[in-house]
Design a protein around this motif. Sequence first.
Motif, PDB file in Angstrom:
ATOM      1  N   ILE A   1      -5.362   6.352 -28.533  1.00  0.00           N
ATOM      2  CA  ILE A   1      -6.453   6.913 -29.327  1.00  0.00           C
ATOM      3  C   ILE A   1      -7.001   8.095 -28.538  1.00  0.00           C
ATOM      4  O   ILE A   1      -7.283   7.971 -27.345  1.00  0.00           O
ATOM      5  CB  ILE A   1      -7.574   5.876 -29.556  1.00  0.00           C
ATOM      6  N   ILE A   2      -7.137   9.232 -29.203  1.00  0.00           N
ATOM      7  CA  ILE A   2      -7.700  10.424 -28.593  1.00  0.00           C
ATOM      8  C   ILE A   2      -8.931  10.794 -29.399  1.00  0.00           C
ATOM      9  O   ILE A   2      -8.865  10.886 -30.629  1.00  0.00           O
ATOM     10  CB  ILE A   2      -6.690  11.604 -28.616  1.00  0.00           C
ATOM     11  N   THR A   3     -10.054  11.003 -28.730  1.00  0.00           N
ATOM     12  CA  THR A   3     -11.257  11.459 -29.423  1.00  0.00           C
ATOM     13  C   THR A   3     -11.594  12.856 -28.919  1.00  0.00           C
ATOM     14  O   THR A   3     -11.336  13.198 -27.760  1.00  0.00           O
ATOM     15  CB  THR A   3     -12.455  10.511 -29.208  1.00  0.00           C
ATOM     16  N   SER A   4     -12.153  13.678 -29.821  1.00  0.00           N
ATOM     17  CA  SER A   4     -12.477  15.052 -29.446  1.00  0.00           C
ATOM     18  C   SER A   4     -13.612  15.591 -30.300  1.00  0.00           C
ATOM     19  O   SER A   4     -13.941  15.030 -31.343  1.00  0.00           O
ATOM     20  CB  SER A   4     -11.247  15.948 -29.601  1.00  0.00           C
ATOM     21  N   ASP A   5     -14.180  16.689 -29.828  1.00  0.00           N
ATOM     22  CA  ASP A   5     -15.226  17.379 -30.581  1.00  0.00           C
ATOM     23  C   ASP A   5     -14.628  18.226 -31.699  1.00  0.00           C
ATOM     24  O   ASP A   5     -15.221  18.375 -32.749  1.00  0.00           O
ATOM     25  CB  ASP A   5     -16.023  18.313 -29.664  1.00  0.00           C
ATOM     26  N   GLY A   6     -13.471  18.809 -31.470  1.00  0.00           N
ATOM     27  CA  GLY A   6     -12.855  19.698 -32.447  1.00  0.00           C
ATOM     28  C   GLY A   6     -11.345  19.600 -32.354  1.00  0.00           C
ATOM     29  O   GLY A   6     -10.812  19.104 -31.375  1.00  0.00           O
ATOM     30  N   ILE A   7     -10.667  20.071 -33.391  1.00  0.00           N
ATOM     31  CA  ILE A   7      -9.208  20.022 -33.378  1.00  0.00           C
ATOM     32  C   ILE A   7      -8.619  21.231 -34.080  1.00  0.00           C
ATOM     33  O   ILE A   7      -9.256  21.854 -34.920  1.00  0.00           O
ATOM     34  CB  ILE A   7      -8.645  18.753 -34.060  1.00  0.00           C
ATOM     35  N   ASP A   8      -7.408  21.518 -33.708  1.00  0.00           N
ATOM     36  CA  ASP A   8      -6.519  22.408 -34.440  1.00  0.00           C
ATOM     37  C   ASP A   8      -5.393  21.485 -34.885  1.00  0.00           C
ATOM     38  O   ASP A   8      -4.673  20.947 -34.044  1.00  0.00           O
ATOM     39  CB  ASP A   8      -6.013  23.514 -33.521  1.00  0.00           C
ATOM     40  N   ILE A   9      -5.264  21.242 -36.170  1.00  0.00           N
ATOM     41  CA  ILE A   9      -4.336  20.217 -36.667  1.00  0.00           C
ATOM     42  C   ILE A   9      -2.907  20.465 -36.187  1.00  0.00           C
ATOM     43  O   ILE A   9      -2.185  19.521 -35.870  1.00  0.00           O
ATOM     44  CB  ILE A   9      -4.408  20.049 -38.197  1.00  0.00           C
TER      45      ILE A   9
ATOM     46  N   THR B   1      -1.255  15.531 -21.302  1.00  0.00           N
ATOM     47  CA  THR B   1      -0.763  15.999 -22.598  1.00  0.00           C
ATOM     48  C   THR B   1      -1.926  16.211 -23.564  1.00  0.00           C
ATOM     49  O   THR B   1      -1.991  17.227 -24.263  1.00  0.00           O
ATOM     50  CB  THR B   1       0.245  14.989 -23.183  1.00  0.00           C
ATOM     51  N   SER B   2      -2.855  15.278 -23.588  1.00  0.00           N
ATOM     52  CA  SER B   2      -4.023  15.387 -24.471  1.00  0.00           C
ATOM     53  C   SER B   2      -4.913  16.546 -24.048  1.00  0.00           C
ATOM     54  O   SER B   2      -5.384  17.326 -24.880  1.00  0.00           O
ATOM     55  CB  SER B   2      -4.821  14.084 -24.444  1.00  0.00           C
ATOM     56  N   ARG B   3      -5.120  16.670 -22.761  1.00  0.00           N
ATOM     57  CA  ARG B   3      -6.003  17.708 -22.220  1.00  0.00           C
ATOM     58  C   ARG B   3      -5.456  19.110 -22.501  1.00  0.00           C
ATOM     59  O   ARG B   3      -6.194  20.013 -22.893  1.00  0.00           O
ATOM     60  CB  ARG B   3      -6.140  17.468 -20.720  1.00  0.00           C
ATOM     61  N   VAL B   4      -4.151  19.286 -22.303  1.00  0.00           N
ATOM     62  CA  VAL B   4      -3.529  20.587 -22.556  1.00  0.00           C
ATOM     63  C   VAL B   4      -3.672  20.961 -24.029  1.00  0.00           C
ATOM     64  O   VAL B   4      -3.935  22.112 -24.368  1.00  0.00           O
ATOM     65  CB  VAL B   4      -2.042  20.570 -22.128  1.00  0.00           C
ATOM     66  N   THR B   5      -3.519  19.986 -24.906  1.00  0.00           N
ATOM     67  CA  THR B   5      -3.564  20.249 -26.341  1.00  0.00           C
ATOM     68  C   THR B   5      -4.978  20.477 -26.847  1.00  0.00           C
ATOM     69  O   THR B   5      -5.244  21.419 -27.575  1.00  0.00           O
ATOM     70  CB  THR B   5      -2.951  19.069 -27.112  1.00  0.00           C
ATOM     71  N   VAL B   6      -5.901  19.619 -26.452  1.00  0.00           N
ATOM     72  CA  VAL B   6      -7.246  19.622 -27.013  1.00  0.00           C
ATOM     73  C   VAL B   6      -8.219  20.463 -26.188  1.00  0.00           C
ATOM     74  O   VAL B   6      -9.210  20.961 -26.699  1.00  0.00           O
ATOM     75  CB  VAL B   6      -7.753  18.170 -27.166  1.00  0.00           C
ATOM     76  N   GLY B   7      -7.950  20.615 -24.915  1.00  0.00           N
ATOM     77  CA  GLY B   7      -8.823  21.410 -24.055  1.00  0.00           C
ATOM     78  C   GLY B   7     -10.141  20.716 -23.761  1.00  0.00           C
ATOM     79  O   GLY B   7     -10.220  19.487 -23.695  1.00  0.00           O
ATOM     80  N   ASP B   8     -11.179  21.511 -23.601  1.00  0.00           N
ATOM     81  CA  ASP B   8     -12.489  20.991 -23.208  1.00  0.00           C
ATOM     82  C   ASP B   8     -13.168  20.156 -24.280  1.00  0.00           C
ATOM     83  O   ASP B   8     -14.182  19.510 -24.007  1.00  0.00           O
ATOM     84  CB  ASP B   8     -13.419  22.137 -22.801  1.00  0.00           C
ATOM     85  N   THR B   9     -12.646  20.169 -25.506  1.00  0.00           N
ATOM     86  CA  THR B   9     -13.257  19.343 -26.555  1.00  0.00           C
ATOM     87  C   THR B   9     -12.796  17.883 -26.459  1.00  0.00           C
ATOM     88  O   THR B   9     -13.318  17.039 -27.178  1.00  0.00           O
ATOM     89  CB  THR B   9     -12.941  19.881 -27.964  1.00  0.00           C
ATOM     90  N   LEU B  10     -11.838  17.590 -25.568  1.00  0.00           N
ATOM     91  CA  LEU B  10     -11.360  16.214 -25.397  1.00  0.00           C
ATOM     92  C   LEU B  10     -12.498  15.324 -24.923  1.00  0.00           C
ATOM     93  O   LEU B  10     -13.191  15.630 -23.963  1.00  0.00           O
ATOM     94  CB  LEU B  10     -10.210  16.170 -24.377  1.00  0.00           C
ATOM     95  N   ARG B  11     -12.720  14.227 -25.640  1.00  0.00           N
ATOM     96  CA  ARG B  11     -13.756  13.263 -25.264  1.00  0.00           C
ATOM     97  C   ARG B  11     -13.172  12.084 -24.502  1.00  0.00           C
ATOM     98  O   ARG B  11     -13.703  11.668 -23.489  1.00  0.00           O
ATOM     99  CB  ARG B  11     -14.476  12.723 -26.506  1.00  0.00           C
ATOM    100  N   SER B  12     -12.096  11.495 -25.050  1.00  0.00           N
ATOM    101  CA  SER B  12     -11.538  10.309 -24.398  1.00  0.00           C
ATOM    102  C   SER B  12     -10.084  10.103 -24.776  1.00  0.00           C
ATOM    103  O   SER B  12      -9.615  10.599 -25.802  1.00  0.00           O
ATOM    104  CB  SER B  12     -12.348   9.056 -24.755  1.00  0.00           C
ATOM    105  N   VAL B  13      -9.392   9.360 -23.909  1.00  0.00           N
ATOM    106  CA  VAL B  13      -8.015   8.946 -24.152  1.00  0.00           C
ATOM    107  C   VAL B  13      -7.956   7.460 -23.843  1.00  0.00           C
ATOM    108  O   VAL B  13      -8.356   7.031 -22.754  1.00  0.00           O
ATOM    109  CB  VAL B  13      -7.006   9.712 -23.259  1.00  0.00           C
ATOM    110  N   ILE B  14      -7.485   6.675 -24.807  1.00  0.00           N
ATOM    111  CA  ILE B  14      -7.450   5.217 -24.669  1.00  0.00           C
ATOM    112  C   ILE B  14      -6.050   4.725 -25.014  1.00  0.00           C
ATOM    113  O   ILE B  14      -5.535   5.036 -26.083  1.00  0.00           O
ATOM    114  CB  ILE B  14      -8.466   4.552 -25.623  1.00  0.00           C
TER     115      ILE B  14
END
Length: 141
Positions: free
Chosen positions: A114-122, A16-29
């Motif tokens: 917790i989801i961390t990423s390089d960039g987001i689309d709110i 779910t996180s990967r589909v939403t955030v794409g390659d900017t996804l850093r981590s999922v905790i």
Amino acid sequence: MAELVSSEFAESLVSTSRVTVGDTLRSVIYFTPEDFEVLYVRSDLYGGDEDLMREAKSTMVESERVGFQETERYNKQSRNGTTAEPTVGEYEFTVRVFSEGFISRVIVGDSGVIITSDGIDIGSFEDMSVAIRKMLAEPHV
């Protein structure tokens, strides 16, 4: 360390996180008031050093655990109208903005992600948070 969530649930959260955030996804905790489990970390981070990654994520989780108390406090204010502000509704998610990345936190009951990423689309983060809230609300341990 015992797994906090099933591998299927972990895969669903990461997907779910990967589909939403794409390659900017850093981590999922996934985290609780007592423990946490790193479900995903992008391969270019921490130089493959598991201990360094775990230490960094531990510090982040400790900072985000305050959300368990905040969520209850905000929800209580909304239900009881004990705030000078108009009711803002139920807590949904938190986004923290930093100069080089973003942290999003979703808490439902005694579990959170917790989801961390390089960039987001709110708008995408809102969609992701709604999906994760639904997932956390279902039995998953």
